[in-house]
Each structure stands twice: as C-alpha cells, then as structure tokens.
Design an enzyme around this catalytic site. Structure first.
Site, PDB file in Angstrom:
ATOM      1  N   SER A 252       0.843  -1.191   0.000  1.00 54.62           N
ATOM      2  CA  SER A 252       0.000   0.000   0.000  1.00 54.62           C
ATOM      3  C   SER A 252       0.884   1.249   0.000  1.00 54.62           C
ATOM      4  O   SER A 252       1.735   1.392  -0.875  1.00 54.62           O
ATOM      5  CB  SER A 252      -0.944  -0.039   1.208  1.00 54.62           C
TER       6      SER A 252
ATOM      7  N   ASP B 171      -8.723  -6.765  -4.679  1.00 50.75           N
ATOM      8  CA  ASP B 171      -8.304  -5.437  -4.216  1.00 50.75           C
ATOM      9  C   ASP B 171      -8.826  -4.384  -5.193  1.00 50.75           C
ATOM     10  O   ASP B 171      -8.350  -4.276  -6.316  1.00 50.75           O
ATOM     11  CB  ASP B 171      -6.778  -5.395  -4.129  1.00 50.75           C
TER      12      ASP B 171
ATOM     13  N   HIS C 204      -7.962  -5.394  -0.271  1.00 50.57           N
ATOM     14  CA  HIS C 204      -6.648  -4.769  -0.177  1.00 50.57           C
ATOM     15  C   HIS C 204      -5.852  -5.267   1.021  1.00 50.57           C
ATOM     16  O   HIS C 204      -4.627  -5.425   0.959  1.00 50.57           O
ATOM     17  CB  HIS C 204      -6.817  -3.251  -0.096  1.00 50.57           C
TER      18      HIS C 204
END
Length: 384
Positions: A159, A324, A357
């Site tokens: 991320s 995601d 995610h």
C-alpha cells in the site's frame, strides 16, 4: 466520542536525531530531524543483510512485537521470525515510522522548532510542513547512512509502503538490491483521492477540530477521525469479505429498529473507528493522506513511468490481489510494463483472494511463499 485526554500516551521510541535537519520538497527544512524505528534480527559484519520494511498509512514501526499503545501484535508479525518469509535468523529488518507520523518520527505531534532548531514549546500541528513520499524516503536514507548500511538487501512494503518502495528504487537505485512493492500503484487514482478527502472533511467538520489546534485544550476530533478510519477501512476490504464476515446479520436483535440495534458490520466499523483514535493523531492522518495523494512517480518524467527506472540494476517483485479494488491488479501491471520497458529484472504475481486490499497483511500462503522465495533469491545473489 470527544476525549478529555490526549489519545496517545507519551512513549519513548527508539530513534535517531539529525541535528542538521532535512530539506523537504516543499522548500521547508525540518530541524532537527527525528527518525523513530525498530529493528529485528542481527546486522551481519559485512552489513549486507539489511531489509527495510515500509509501513502503510495507519501502520508504524512496530512490525513484529506488541504495540506499545494498544498491546496488539505487530502488523506483519505473522511473516516475521526464524524460518518465516522475513527470516530474522538471516535478515536484519528495519522498520521506520514515516516522516509526518505520530509514533516518534518528526511530525505534527512533535514539538515545533524555529529555523535554528530551537523548541517553541508547542506541537507543530497544522503548521507542520507538507511532506511527500520522497521526503519520507529521504528521512529513511538518513537513518540508513547513520547505521552504516551501504545497500539494502531489499526494500519491501504494501500500500503506501509500496509507494515508498517504488520511490526508493527510483531515487536511490544503487542503494536497493531488491524491491518488493506490494498492492500499490505509481500514483493515486481519483477515486482514492476522493475517499481520502471524505475522511479529511470528516475531521475538519468535527467540533473538536479547532482548526487543527485541538491540542490546546487537550481534546481531539475523535468523532471525525473515527469516521475517517471507518471510510478508509471499507476500502481495505472486499464485498466478498464483508459478506462472509458479517452478511446482513443484526447485532442483538432479530429485526431492525431505529434505536440501539445495529448491523454487525456497523458495530465492526464503529469499533475500528473508536480504537483508531486512541493510537493515531488527526493531524498526522491529514499529513500522510496528502502525501499519498500527491505521489506520482511519472510526473517528473513527462508522464513516462519507465524513465523513472531506466538502467536500474534493482530486482523487482510485485504482487497484487484479485479482490483489491483500492489498488487493483491493473495498477501493478502498469508498473510491471514500465519496468519491462526500462529493462529491469521483474517478476509479478496476482494472488487469488477474496480478502480485498488488506490481503497482504493477512494469511495468504501463496503470497508469503512468493515473497519469501524472492527474498531468498536476493540473499543468494548477495551472498547472505
């Protein structure tokens, strides 16, 4: 949800202080610069087994140990340790609280200083300069030099951590043998910026926000920060994961009313929000989300992402997750294509997962095996 006391107790973090400070992309200089960090494993005599682990937006340096504020396990504890993908018998792991964070590194919660580095007796708050992902990486580079490490065996992160990995590989290619940007992108999408802006507006709209000077009367914009966390947390999950965990089940009732009865998913999000405000600073949240939004690795290369990596000798491993939707697989593929155009050594895997995610933080054996294999290959190349 207003609080009469500060949400973050004073904790003494392992840190390094750089008296000469750090010039930022915005033109300001942070003097002095404090970089808080944690290490796991042992640095070998040749200083060649160091791995930098970059944390995501709401993470921090407490990678694989109980958190000093919450007492919860480290955020990647499941893959850190002897014999695990991040093998502490083989690697020396370094995890740094990002510049602008609230767990010991210079940030809005730190004491404000003047141009000579003299303390002014108040937190920076909203006066803390705007920072970029590159600024965060520059701060980490200062710590790297301080530790006497010439090259990272690997830099890894998911991320926002993946954004830092990409910036490391672009800005300091000779200092990175291997790079593993996970579940990320070379820039934020308009949708991602929009979700961040909803969270920021929730904070700004809290009566306890006080124009960012909430620290003056010991209160925090707890309700706004909790809502920001709730909105963000939804983006970390997938519809399949939410349905599997909660469905449409009601908490404490067989039918919906307008009183105390709530859906289980509502209760879960409220819990996420209420616990978050006790470990994270609202001004840090604003600072870091802005840094993510402004990140665009191709912008200085006339939109050509491959130019950021041209001629690089760094080895890359990218991973995405099928469910995601915050950083979809298409974004990872864009980076892979740019790396291929730059002639880089790159491998890529899309992991089939319904966890969204957050899958990179959860139990995903296929991902763990792939990441561990990549690191072992880098270690063999480096003779570690």
């Amino acid at each position: 949800m207003s609080q009469a006391i500060a949400p973050l107790p004073e904790v003494e973090h392992q840190h390094a202080v750089f008296a000469d400070g750090l010039p930022l992309d915005c033109g300001a200089v942070i003097v002095p610069l404090t970089v808080a960090y944690r290490t796991y494993g042992t640095l070998n005599a040749a200083r060649t087994n160091a791995v930098l682990v970059c944390h995501a937006l709401t993470g921090d340096q407490y990678l694989a140990e109980p958190h000093p504020v919450t007492g919860k396990p480290g955020w990647w504890e499941s893959i850190v340790g002897p014999g695990k993908p991040l093998d502490t018998d083989r690697y020396f792991l370094v995890c740094v609280n990002v510049l602008g964070g609230c767990m010991g590194s210079s940030g809005p919660r730190s004491e404000m200083t003047d141009a000579e580095g003299r303390g002014l007796g108040r937190p920076w708050g909203t006066d803390f300069p705007q920072v970029t992902i590159r600024d965060m990486v520059r701060a980490q580079k200062r710590l790297m030099d301080h530790m006497g490490i010439a090259r990272w065996l690997a830099v890894i992160g998911g991320s926002m951590g993946g954004m830092q990995v990409l910036e490391w590989a672009a800005t300091y290619p000779d200092a990175v043998l291997a790079a593993a940007p996970i579940a990320c992108a070379a820039h934020h999408s308009a949708q991602n910026i929009a979700f961040h802006e909803v969270g920021r507006q929730a904070i700004h709209g809290d009566p306890d926000w006080k124009g960012g000077r909430y620290w003056e009367d010991g209160r925090i914009p707890a309700r706004g920060l909790a809502v920001a966390r709730m909105v963000a947390h939804i983006t970390y999950l997938s519809e399949q994961a939410l349905t599997r965990k909660f469905g449409r089940r009601l908490r404490g009732a067989s039918a919906l009313t307008f009183l105390e009865d709530v859906f289980e998913v509502e209760s879960y999000l409220r819990h996420q929000g209420s616990t978050f405000v006790r470990r994270f600073d609202a001004n840090s949240y604003l600072t870091i989300t802005r840094a993510m939004d402004f990140f665009d690795l191709a912008s200085e290369h006339e939109g050509d992402l491959s130019a950021a990596f041209r001629g690089t000798a760094t080895r890359f491993f990218l991973a995405s997750f099928s469910s995601d939707w915050l950083f979809p697989t298409s974004e990872s593929r864009n980076v892979v294509r740019a790396l291929n155009m730059a002639g880089a050594s790159v491998s890529f895997v899309e992991i089939a997962s319904d966890k969204g995610h957050d899958a990179f933080l959860l139990e995903e054996p296929e991902f763990h095996a792939a990441l561990g294999g990549f690191l072992r290959g880098a270690a063999e190349k480096a003779g570690v």
